[in-house]
Scaffold this motif. Structure first.
Motif, short mmCIF file in Angstrom:
data_model
loop_
_atom_site.label_atom_id
_atom_site.label_comp_id
_atom_site.label_asym_id
_atom_site.label_seq_id
_atom_site.Cartn_x
_atom_site.Cartn_y
_atom_site.Cartn_z
N LEU A 18 13.42 -2.28 3.56
CA LEU A 18 12.09 -2.30 4.14
C LEU A 18 11.96 -3.47 5.11
O LEU A 18 12.33 -4.59 4.80
CB LEU A 18 11.02 -2.45 3.06
N SER A 19 11.42 -3.18 6.28
CA SER A 19 11.18 -4.24 7.25
C SER A 19 9.94 -5.03 6.84
O SER A 19 9.14 -4.59 6.01
CB SER A 19 10.97 -3.65 8.65
N GLU A 73 7.35 -5.48 8.59
CA GLU A 73 6.19 -4.69 9.02
C GLU A 73 5.88 -3.60 7.98
O GLU A 73 4.71 -3.38 7.65
CB GLU A 73 6.47 -4.04 10.38
N GLN A 74 6.91 -2.93 7.47
CA GLN A 74 6.70 -1.89 6.47
C GLN A 74 6.12 -2.49 5.19
O GLN A 74 5.23 -1.90 4.58
CB GLN A 74 8.01 -1.17 6.15
N LYS A 75 6.61 -3.63 4.79
CA LYS A 75 6.08 -4.30 3.60
C LYS A 75 4.61 -4.65 3.78
O LYS A 75 3.80 -4.47 2.87
CB LYS A 75 6.88 -5.56 3.30
N GLN A 76 4.25 -5.15 4.97
CA GLN A 76 2.86 -5.50 5.24
C GLN A 76 1.98 -4.26 5.24
O GLN A 76 0.88 -4.28 4.70
CB GLN A 76 2.76 -6.24 6.59
N LEU A 77 2.46 -3.17 5.83
CA LEU A 77 1.68 -1.93 5.85
C LEU A 77 1.46 -1.39 4.43
O LEU A 77 0.36 -0.94 4.10
CB LEU A 77 2.38 -0.87 6.70
N LEU A 78 2.48 -1.46 3.60
CA LEU A 78 2.34 -1.02 2.22
C LEU A 78 1.34 -1.90 1.46
O LEU A 78 0.51 -1.40 0.70
CB LEU A 78 3.70 -1.05 1.51
#
Length: 73
Positions: A39-40, A42-47
């Protein structure tokens, strides 16, 4: 807003959430160890934002007067 700032009185226990998520991922053939490192940021933040938004929506629903809940069915 941090999830830890939300009221805990109606919170779903973390263990229940972990169980549901891990069971869903397992049923779909996802290996958690393989995914965690991919997970990038950005993906972690979106989740994280998604979980916070869903938590707020659940809290709002739980805090609604009982009559609204019956009408929604």
């Amino acid at each position: 807003m941090d999830v830890s700032d939300l009221p805990k009185k109606n919170a779903i226990p973390e263990k229940v959430i972990d169980l549901i998520v891990s069971d869903t991922l397992r049923k779909n053939g996802v290996n958690l160890d393989d995914v965690k490192g991919k997970l990038s940021t950005e993906q972690k933040q979106l989740l994280k934002e998604l979980v916070e938004e869903l938590t707020m929506q659940v809290d709002q629903f739980v805090d609604q007067p009982t009559s609204h809940k019956k009408d929604a069915k």
